[in-house]
Design a protein around this motif. Structure first.
Motif, PDB file in Angstrom:
ATOM      1  N   PRO A  15     -29.301 -24.679  43.222  1.00 21.53           N
ATOM      2  CA  PRO A  15     -28.949 -24.883  41.814  1.00 21.53           C
ATOM      3  C   PRO A  15     -30.042 -24.336  40.897  1.00 21.53           C
ATOM      4  CG  PRO A  15     -28.746 -26.920  43.111  1.00 21.53           C
ATOM      5  CD  PRO A  15     -29.528 -25.953  43.930  1.00 21.53           C
ATOM      6  N   ILE A  16     -29.666 -23.411  40.033  1.00 22.47           N
ATOM      7  CA  ILE A  16     -30.591 -22.791  39.082  1.00 22.47           C
ATOM      8  C   ILE A  16     -30.182 -23.212  37.677  1.00 22.47           C
ATOM      9  CG2 ILE A  16     -31.609 -20.655  38.248  1.00 22.47           C
ATOM     10  CD1 ILE A  16     -32.104 -21.278  41.245  1.00 22.47           C
ATOM     11  N   CYS A  26     -31.969 -32.806  37.604  1.00 20.27           N
ATOM     12  CA  CYS A  26     -32.004 -33.440  38.927  1.00 20.27           C
ATOM     13  C   CYS A  26     -31.353 -32.555  39.986  1.00 20.27           C
ATOM     14  CB  CYS A  26     -31.298 -34.799  38.885  1.00 20.27           C
ATOM     15  SG  CYS A  26     -32.292 -36.081  38.121  1.00 20.27           S
ATOM     16  N   GLY A  27     -32.079 -32.319  41.046  1.00 24.35           N
ATOM     17  CA  GLY A  27     -31.566 -31.505  42.140  1.00 24.35           C
ATOM     18  C   GLY A  27     -31.689 -30.016  41.936  1.00 24.35           C
ATOM     19  N   ALA A  28     -32.159 -29.582  40.765  1.00 20.77           N
ATOM     20  CA  ALA A  28     -32.311 -28.143  40.523  1.00 20.77           C
ATOM     21  C   ALA A  28     -33.421 -27.582  41.403  1.00 20.77           C
ATOM     22  CB  ALA A  28     -32.610 -27.874  39.053  1.00 20.77           C
ATOM     23  N   ALA A  29     -33.195 -26.387  41.935  1.00 25.36           N
ATOM     24  CA  ALA A  29     -34.241 -25.721  42.712  1.00 25.36           C
ATOM     25  C   ALA A  29     -35.307 -25.161  41.791  1.00 25.36           C
ATOM     26  CB  ALA A  29     -33.635 -24.608  43.553  1.00 25.36           C
ATOM     27  N   VAL A  30     -34.876 -24.660  40.640  1.00 24.27           N
ATOM     28  CA  VAL A  30     -35.769 -24.085  39.632  1.00 24.27           C
ATOM     29  C   VAL A  30     -35.102 -24.262  38.279  1.00 24.27           C
ATOM     30  CG1 VAL A  30     -36.943 -22.000  38.809  1.00 24.27           C
ATOM     31  CG2 VAL A  30     -36.564 -22.302  41.250  1.00 24.27           C
ATOM     32  N   VAL A  31     -35.896 -24.506  37.244  1.00 27.06           N
ATOM     33  CA  VAL A  31     -35.385 -24.435  35.877  1.00 27.06           C
ATOM     34  C   VAL A  31     -36.098 -23.291  35.169  1.00 27.06           C
ATOM     35  CG1 VAL A  31     -37.019 -26.190  35.027  1.00 27.06           C
ATOM     36  CG2 VAL A  31     -34.970 -25.654  33.705  1.00 27.06           C
TER      37      VAL A  31
END
Length: 340
Positions: free
Chosen positions: A109-110, A194-199
């Protein structure tokens, strides 16, 4: 925003659509030859999307097909299903991106906050195979955006989230999109972060820049920011996933701790505060341009060259972090002018 129809389960809907004045595109005309070529190479060259042979019945292509309805284009496209399409789309990534990395990138998730430069990042993420995306921006497309944001005069006044989503879905209709048309806020931080690999943070609002980092650090989510510097880019990486004590913006955010809301809302002061975050190591023309904000130009000066470069850099960093590469916290500079 789109419909993805199964040729048998949704046959009635497809028949109904055929009675409308729509454009019909058969993506199998080009996909079939490419899939046949990949199948001839065998499972070892089946594509970047995963191991195993490519399987489809040439006598019954509908069994491996979907009909994608794009209402804003009044177009229906017949395409291979999600797995076959991904193998086709990513086959030229292979070995430049390993099969394992491609699988990880597809499912990571990006989150992208701010869709001017962020729109360029998002587009490049989808080009390389990202499929789980969260986007946030409260603004609409204006004429002054068209010097750096891929769009059309036909889309003036349309929300940036809508335009970014349309572009992503036209590149890959199987992407999973979560859209925040009101932009990122502290109230929607959980769902966005929440749960994002990268923002990837590309917002103009300084208060929200800091707030996002506070929330990301609490949730141990890494943050990437790419900032225009004339024709170049300033790159900031904050690996809160590896170091939850890492100082916000490498410690530069502390300079904003005593700033009042009124100062944040004053255009000239806002650019001054942004300059404190960016620092003095910028090009001479950028320094001069920033001095003109509030006098002869209304806001932060930006060029399409830098926005395009930032899209490539931001997407590459998001992918490398998602795939477990050794990307450290810190700041770096890419200056195209130094190439001449």
């Amino acid at each position: 925003m789109i419909e993805i129809l199964h040729p048998h389960d949704d046959a009635a809907r497809i028949t109904e659509l055929r009675s409308h004045d729509l454009v019909w595109v058969d993506g199998w005309e080009s996909a079939l030859e490419e899939l046949q070529t990949l199948r001839e190479y065998g499972s070892a060259a089946a594509g970047s999307g995963g191991a195993g042979p490519i399987s489809f019945d040439e006598a019954d292509l509908d069994a491996s097909s979907r009909y994608v309805v794009y209402p804003w284009r009044r177009t229906v496209v017949r395409l291979p299903d999600a797995d076959l399409f991904y193998r086709l789309k990513t086959t030229r990534n292979r070995f430049l991106i390993t099969d394992d990395e491609q699988r990880r990138w597809e499912s990571s998730p990006i989150a992208v906050a701010g869709l001017s430069v962020g729109g360029s990042v998002l587009n490049t993420c989808v080009l390389t195979g990202a499929r789980t995306l969260r986007i946030a921006d409260p603004d609409v497309l204006g004429p002054s955006n068209l010097n750096r944001l891929s769009g059309s005069v036909c889309d003036l006044g349309v929300r940036k989230t809508t335009l970014a989503a349309r572009r992503a879905l036209e590149l890959d209709p199987y992407v999973q999109l979560s859209i925040l048309p009101g932009g990122y806020t502290a109230e929607n931080a959980d769902g966005f972060l929440c749960g994002a690999a990268v923002v990837v943070e590309e917002m103009d609002d300084l208060r929200r820049k800091i707030e996002l980092r506070v929330q990301a650090r609490e949730r141990r989510v890494p943050v990437v920011m790419v900032t225009d510097d004339g024709d170049g880019v300033i790159v900031d990486v904050e690996r809160f996933d590896l170091d939850p004590e890492y100082p916000l913006l490498h410690g530069r955010a502390e300079a904003l701790s005593g700033v009042s809301p009124e100062e944040f809302d004053d255009p000239a002061r806002r650019v001054e505060l942004a300059g404190m975050i960016v620092g003095d190591d910028i090009t001479a023309r950028m320094k001069h341009s920033l001095g003109e904000v509030g006098r002869t130009i209304p806001s932060w000066p930006q060029l399409g060259t830098a926005a395009t470069l930032a899209g490539a850099v931001g997407a590459m960093l998001a992918r490398r972090i998602s795939c477990g590469d050794n990307v450290s916290s810190g700041r770096a500079y890419l200056r195209l002018a130094e190439l001449a």
